[in-house]
Scaffold this active site. Structure first.
Site, PDB file in Angstrom:
ATOM      1  CE1 TYR A  87      -3.313   9.034   7.749  1.00 47.25           C
ATOM      2  CE2 TYR A  87      -4.560   7.262   6.864  1.00 47.25           C
ATOM      3  CZ  TYR A  87      -3.934   7.696   7.857  1.00 47.25           C
ATOM      4  OH  TYR A  87      -3.947   7.307   9.184  1.00 47.25           O
ATOM      5  CD  GLN A 135      -2.942   1.199   2.197  1.00 48.20           C
ATOM      6  OE1 GLN A 135      -2.371   1.580   3.334  1.00 48.20           O
ATOM      7  NE2 GLN A 135      -4.206   1.424   2.125  1.00 48.20           N
ATOM      8  NE  ARG A 188      -8.445  -0.170   2.103  1.00 49.06           N
ATOM      9  CZ  ARG A 188      -8.585  -0.560   3.543  1.00 49.06           C
ATOM     10  NH1 ARG A 188      -8.101   0.288   4.361  1.00 49.06           N
ATOM     11  NH2 ARG A 188      -9.630  -1.424   3.835  1.00 49.06           N
ATOM     12  N   GLY A 191      -9.672  -6.728   8.310  1.00 46.47           N
ATOM     13  CA  GLY A 191      -8.688  -6.331   9.231  1.00 46.47           C
ATOM     14  C   GLY A 191      -8.405  -6.964  10.382  1.00 46.47           C
ATOM     15  NE  ARG A 192     -11.559  -3.616  13.409  1.00 40.76           N
ATOM     16  CZ  ARG A 192     -12.795  -2.963  13.777  1.00 40.76           C
ATOM     17  NH1 ARG A 192     -12.935  -2.152  14.663  1.00 40.76           N
ATOM     18  NH2 ARG A 192     -13.716  -2.913  12.766  1.00 40.76           N
TER      19      ARG A 192
HETATM   20  C1  LIG Z   1      -4.770  -1.384  13.581  1.00 40.43           C
HETATM   21  C2  LIG Z   1      -5.271  -1.010  12.276  1.00 40.43           C
HETATM   22  C3  LIG Z   1      -4.484  -0.340  11.270  1.00 40.43           C
HETATM   23  C4  LIG Z   1      -4.748   0.304  10.131  1.00 40.43           C
HETATM   24  N1  LIG Z   1      -4.077   0.563   9.223  1.00 40.43           N
HETATM   25  C5  LIG Z   1      -4.652   0.845   8.026  1.00 40.43           C
HETATM   26  C6  LIG Z   1      -3.555   1.398   6.880  1.00 40.43           C
HETATM   27  O1  LIG Z   1      -2.238   1.590   7.015  1.00 40.43           O
HETATM   28  N2  LIG Z   1      -3.930   1.536   5.600  1.00 40.43           N
HETATM   29  C7  LIG Z   1      -5.596   1.443   5.480  1.00 40.43           C
HETATM   30  O2  LIG Z   1      -5.860   1.728   4.202  1.00 40.43           O
HETATM   31  N3  LIG Z   1      -6.231   1.350   6.408  1.00 40.43           N
HETATM   32  C8  LIG Z   1      -5.879   1.135   7.575  1.00 40.43           C
HETATM   33  N4  LIG Z   1      -6.698   0.154   8.544  1.00 40.43           N
HETATM   34  C9  LIG Z   1      -8.078   0.189   8.117  1.00 40.43           C
HETATM   35  C10 LIG Z   1      -8.271  -1.373   7.905  1.00 40.43           C
HETATM   36  O3  LIG Z   1      -7.704  -1.558   6.514  1.00 40.43           O
HETATM   37  C11 LIG Z   1      -9.949  -1.644   7.627  1.00 40.43           C
HETATM   38  O4  LIG Z   1     -10.414  -0.770   6.666  1.00 40.43           O
HETATM   39  C12 LIG Z   1     -10.549  -1.556   8.928  1.00 40.43           C
HETATM   40  O5  LIG Z   1      -9.730  -2.172   9.963  1.00 40.43           O
HETATM   41  C13 LIG Z   1     -11.975  -2.097   8.916  1.00 40.43           C
HETATM   42  O6  LIG Z   1     -11.810  -3.451   8.729  1.00 40.43           O
HETATM   43  P1  LIG Z   1     -12.063  -4.592  10.068  1.00 40.43           P
HETATM   44  O7  LIG Z   1     -13.598  -4.183  10.540  1.00 40.43           O
HETATM   45  O8  LIG Z   1     -12.206  -5.902   9.181  1.00 40.43           O
HETATM   46  O9  LIG Z   1     -11.055  -4.656  10.925  1.00 40.43           O
HETATM   47  C14 LIG Z   1      -6.175  -0.036   9.794  1.00 40.43           C
HETATM   48  C15 LIG Z   1      -7.181  -0.629  10.858  1.00 40.43           C
HETATM   49  C16 LIG Z   1      -6.687  -0.943  11.892  1.00 40.43           C
HETATM   50  C17 LIG Z   1      -7.653  -1.709  13.039  1.00 40.43           C
END
Ligand SMILES: Cc1cc2nc3c(=O)[nH]c(=O)nc-3n(C[C@H](O)[C@H](O)[C@H](O)COP(=O)(O)O)c2cc1C
Length: 365
Positions: free
Chosen positions: A184, A99, A231, A320-321
């Site tokens: 961002y 990314q 994205r 993600g999580r």
């Molecule tokens: C710890 C953490 C770090 C994240 N870092 C990024 C990132 O670097 N780039 C990005 O586009 N989204 C980032 N996100 C968003 C995730 O990609 C994702 O869209 C978000 O966690 C929702 O998905 P989930 O409900 O499955 O966790 C981050 C989310 C979390 C929880």
């Protein structure tokens, strides 16, 4: 009807399943090298069962850095270090995209030699970032007012994206993902909350989309459209953004990405970060504009994934999580196994604890 376990043909490669890993910043790259380590190799290797891993946000330049411990992809050492990560993931049968990240104003002068962040406009805003204190502990700090990116700096910014793309190819990534989400730099240009420019990069919706699309074209020019994903997070209320025309911008961008036949459109849904749940009409409007591969992310479980895949609104789901705590998430979703929960105290920074020590399912006999 497609389901999460089905293979998926993307323009650049075939994914083994539709359980993708969403990009997640974990802040474990030591400064000042800002390069991934053996710990990153192990973390991503453990998660190679994903149809596609999208790495943590990875800055294209020092200017694009906002978080201590986030890795970069602009030095030779960083490329060599990422090569070890991609080799490890490929040996384990996985696929991995990097990314490409420029944080814009979500930064602190301490992470780039005292210089302020750059953004669409020099507006004060409410936003925070995470840096490390002198003892190496992660601390949350306010992000100060940025300076406005000058028009004569745009060619240099585009060159930073091109260099990062060349580096991603040299490092063995399967694709690049342009980070246009979560407040961002590129979203700071798209958003009326953060862009009050009066030149060709501000004002009308088309003007606000201009810089993000110039970035897309620069990156495609350096590789090809099939290997470039983007994205976006329309409707997100994050880092000081709150847009009346977020839907229009999302639909407009979906159309422009379709014109360019990019490898995928990654829809970062806003409800995980305080935004609304996407309604089906909006999902349909995006799908109508973008007939290619759509990845959807945000608060998914197996049921929501099935509904959205079967509705034809997405082709793959990025988790993600759940992937933080379940390295073998695709196998768990396939069998309906229980999920481990995330140790939220160990998400950002630190060592192997809370990073590479989550248990995987033991094979049953
Ligand atoms: C710890 C953490 C770090 C994240 N870092 C990024 C990132 O670097 N780039 C990005 O586009 N989204 C980032 N996100 C968003 C995730 O990609 C994702 O869209 C978000 O966690 C929702 O998905 P989930 O409900 O499955 O966790 C981050 C989310 C979390 C929880």
């Amino acid at each position: 009807m497609p389901n999460l376990q089905d293979r998926l043909s993307l323009p650049a490669f075939e994914a083994a399943n539709r359980v993708f890993m969403a990009p997640m910043t974990r802040m474990r790259a030591p400064e000042p090298a800002d390069a991934p380590t053996e710990l990153h190799q192990e973390y991503y290797r453990q998660r190679a069962g994903a149809g596609l891993i999208v790495t943590e946000g990875t800055q294209i330049s020092l200017e694009g850095k906002g978080y201590s411990g986030a890795p970069g992809i602009y030095t030779d050492d960083q490329v060599a270090a990422w090569r070890k990560v991609t080799d490890t993931v490929h040996e384990a049968g996985g696929r991995i995209a990097v990314q490409l990240w420029h944080v814009g104003r979500i930064t602190h002068p301490d992470v780039h030699g005292g210089e302020p962040g750059v953004s669409a406009s020099a507006l004060p805003f409410r936003g925070r970032t995470n840096i490390k204190d002198a003892a190496g502990n992660v601390i949350s700090v306010s992000a100060p007012t940025p300076r406005e990116l000058r028009v004569d700096e745009v060619p240099r910014l585009l060159e930073d994206y091109r260099r990062a793309t060349r580096n991603a190819r040299a490092a063995g990534f399967d694709m690049v993902e342009i980070h246009g989400a979560n407040g961002y730099l590129l979203q700071q240009f798209m958003s009326i909350s953060s862009n009050v420019r009066e030149d060709r990069y501000g004002g009308s919706l088309e003007n606000r989309a201009r810089l993000p699309l110039e970035v897309v074209d620069a990156v495609i020019g350096e590789w090809d459209a099939a290997h470039v994903g983007m994205r976006l997070s329309p409707l997100i209320k994050f880092e000081g953004l709150d847009d009346a025309d977020g839907k229009e911008m999302g639909v407009y961008m979906a159309g422009r990405l379709a014109d360019r036949s990019v490898g995928y459109f990654h829809l970062c849904e806003p409800d995980w970060a305080g935004g609304p749940s996407l309604d089906d009409n909006f999902r349909t409007a995006l799908r109508d504009r973008f007939p290619g591969i759509i990845i959807a992310a945000g608060n998914y479980d197996a049921d929501k994934a099935t509904r959205v895949l079967e509705g034809g609104w997405a082709d793959a789901i990025a988790f993600g999580r759940p992937f933080i705590a379940n390295p073998d998430l695709p196998a768990r979703l396939a069998t309906g196994a229980e999920l481990n929960s995330v140790d939220f105290d160990r998400v950002y920074g630190g060592d192997a604890a809370g990073y590479t020590d989550y248990p995987v399912l033991q094979p049953t006999r």
